[in-house]
Design a protein around this motif. Structure first.
Motif, PDB file in Angstrom:
ATOM      1  N   SER A  71       0.828  -1.202   0.000  1.00 49.21           N
ATOM      2  CA  SER A  71       0.000   0.000   0.000  1.00 49.21           C
ATOM      3  C   SER A  71       0.862   1.253   0.000  1.00 49.21           C
ATOM      4  CB  SER A  71      -0.906   0.004   1.229  1.00 49.21           C
ATOM      5  OG  SER A  71      -0.136  -0.051   2.406  1.00 49.21           O
ATOM      6  N   SER A  85      -3.826   3.723  -1.568  1.00 51.24           N
ATOM      7  CA  SER A  85      -3.925   2.628  -2.527  1.00 51.24           C
ATOM      8  C   SER A  85      -3.408   1.394  -1.810  1.00 51.24           C
ATOM      9  CB  SER A  85      -3.067   2.938  -3.759  1.00 51.24           C
ATOM     10  OG  SER A  85      -3.071   1.854  -4.649  1.00 51.24           O
ATOM     11  N   SER A  86      -4.191   0.307  -1.820  1.00 52.92           N
ATOM     12  CA  SER A  86      -3.798  -0.843  -1.008  1.00 52.92           C
ATOM     13  C   SER A  86      -4.352  -2.142  -1.567  1.00 52.92           C
ATOM     14  CB  SER A  86      -4.290  -0.648   0.431  1.00 52.92           C
ATOM     15  OG  SER A  86      -3.779  -1.651   1.273  1.00 52.92           O
ATOM     16  N   LYS A  87      -3.882  -3.226  -0.993  1.00 48.09           N
ATOM     17  CA  LYS A  87      -4.442  -4.538  -1.279  1.00 48.09           C
ATOM     18  C   LYS A  87      -4.414  -5.363  -0.001  1.00 48.09           C
ATOM     19  CE  LYS A  87      -0.234  -6.565  -3.245  1.00 48.09           C
ATOM     20  NZ  LYS A  87       0.305  -7.248  -4.419  1.00 48.09           N
ATOM     21  N   GLU A  89      -5.861  -9.382   1.715  1.00 48.47           N
ATOM     22  CA  GLU A  89      -6.455 -10.687   1.479  1.00 48.47           C
ATOM     23  C   GLU A  89      -7.849 -10.680   2.088  1.00 48.47           C
ATOM     24  OE1 GLU A  89      -5.157 -14.552   3.460  1.00 48.47           O
ATOM     25  OE2 GLU A  89      -4.319 -14.742   1.441  1.00 48.47           O
ATOM     26  N   ILE A  99      -7.521 -11.658  -3.291  1.00 49.72           N
ATOM     27  CA  ILE A  99      -6.804 -10.426  -2.980  1.00 49.72           C
ATOM     28  C   ILE A  99      -7.679  -9.280  -3.480  1.00 49.72           C
ATOM     29  CG2 ILE A  99      -4.723  -9.045  -3.376  1.00 49.72           C
ATOM     30  CD1 ILE A  99      -4.156 -11.653  -1.875  1.00 49.72           C
ATOM     31  N   LEU A 100      -7.972  -8.346  -2.613  1.00 51.05           N
ATOM     32  CA  LEU A 100      -8.792  -7.175  -2.947  1.00 51.05           C
ATOM     33  C   LEU A 100      -7.863  -5.977  -3.069  1.00 51.05           C
ATOM     34  CD1 LEU A 100     -11.684  -5.825  -3.050  1.00 51.05           C
ATOM     35  CD2 LEU A 100     -11.345  -5.381  -0.621  1.00 51.05           C
ATOM     36  N   LYS A 101      -7.833  -5.379  -4.253  1.00 49.86           N
ATOM     37  CA  LYS A 101      -7.067  -4.150  -4.467  1.00 49.86           C
ATOM     38  C   LYS A 101      -8.059  -3.009  -4.592  1.00 49.86           C
ATOM     39  CE  LYS A 101      -3.503  -4.295  -7.198  1.00 49.86           C
ATOM     40  NZ  LYS A 101      -2.679  -4.460  -8.421  1.00 49.86           N
ATOM     41  N   TYR A 102      -7.739  -1.876  -3.986  1.00 55.55           N
ATOM     42  CA  TYR A 102      -8.660  -0.745  -3.983  1.00 55.55           C
ATOM     43  C   TYR A 102      -7.919   0.561  -3.778  1.00 55.55           C
ATOM     44  CZ  TYR A 102      -8.056  -0.928   1.072  1.00 55.55           C
ATOM     45  OH  TYR A 102      -7.509  -0.933   2.328  1.00 55.55           O
ATOM     46  N   TYR A 122     -10.311  -7.697  -8.008  1.00 56.24           N
ATOM     47  CA  TYR A 122     -10.031  -8.934  -7.287  1.00 56.24           C
ATOM     48  C   TYR A 122      -8.944  -9.695  -8.023  1.00 56.24           C
ATOM     49  CZ  TYR A 122     -14.643  -7.882  -5.415  1.00 56.24           C
ATOM     50  OH  TYR A 122     -15.718  -7.261  -4.837  1.00 56.24           O
ATOM     51  N   GLN A 123      -7.994 -10.223  -7.278  1.00 54.36           N
ATOM     52  CA  GLN A 123      -7.034 -11.175  -7.819  1.00 54.36           C
ATOM     53  C   GLN A 123      -7.455 -12.511  -7.229  1.00 54.36           C
ATOM     54  OE1 GLN A 123      -3.359  -9.283  -6.489  1.00 54.36           O
ATOM     55  NE2 GLN A 123      -2.953  -8.663  -8.592  1.00 54.36           N
ATOM     56  N   THR A 134      -6.931 -11.286 -12.571  1.00 54.69           N
ATOM     57  CA  THR A 134      -7.496 -10.047 -12.056  1.00 54.69           C
ATOM     58  C   THR A 134      -8.844  -9.772 -12.719  1.00 54.69           C
ATOM     59  OG1 THR A 134      -5.272  -9.181 -11.676  1.00 54.69           O
ATOM     60  CG2 THR A 134      -7.058  -7.581 -11.755  1.00 54.69           C
TER      61      THR A 134
END
Length: 181
Positions: A71, A85-87, A89, A99-102, A122-123, A134
């Motif tokens: 992040s 900005s982060s990700k 689990e 994995i959630l990236k947002y 989502y990964q 992704t």
């Protein structure tokens, strides 16, 4: 009898806390201009823009500024904005995870702030063989998962509900930071 009653009074609150947020949300994927965007406007009477900014910025740097591979945080004191900005689990159920990236934007004003979580992807690797693919949230959870276009995702409502409850907890953390907790 008193010991049993005392035991029940002690254990019930712990069980309620351990359950956390589970279940279904009525509207787990709010849309804005064709994108999944979670947002909130929070009134903070008596709290100045700078107090809000300083508290939220401190929280963001503490929680998101530790590992640049997971992040990052940027802020603009003059505008009163914090960008994250982060990700993370995200557990979907007892066996599945993603994995959630947002991205998250917080804008502080006099006696209030606005927050948005957007650009969600989502990964996902359902076979757990380290071959993540992704997928944009709009392709998985739009229309509360009913508009899922990804064949490999058999139960999009898991993604929808898990994302909703993650964001709700995130909004709660920001609120606590704004109050100085």
């Amino acid at each position: 009898m008193k010991k049993v009653l005392l035991f029940i009074c002690m254990i019930v609150p712990m069980l309620c806390m351990a359950q956390g947020h589970k279940g279904n949300a009525d509207n787990c994927a709010p849309m804005k201009k064709g994108k999944v965007v979670y947002s909130d406007n929070v009134d903070m009477p008596g709290v100045s823009k700078m107090e809000l900014f300083n508290s939220i910025n401190k929280w963001a740097k503490k929680n998101y500024g530790k590992d640049v591979f997971l992040s990052n945080v940027s802020s603009n004191k003059n505008k009163g904005s914090v960008f994250v900005s982060s990700k993370v689990e995200l557990l979907l159920n007892d066996t599945d995870k993603t994995i959630l990236k947002y991205k998250m934007r917080i804008n502080c004003e006099e006696e209030k702030y606005t927050i948005e979580v957007y650009d969600i992807v989502y990964q996902y690797d359902p076979d757990n063989d380290k071959k993540y693919k992704t997928y944009k949230a709009e392709n998985v959870i739009a229309n509360n998962g009913k508009s899922n276009t990804i064949a490999i995702i058999k139960n999009p409502s898991l993604f929808c509900n898990a994302t909703f409850f993650f964001v709700e907890n995130l909004f709660g953390d920001v609120f606590d930071a704004a109050k100085g907790k």
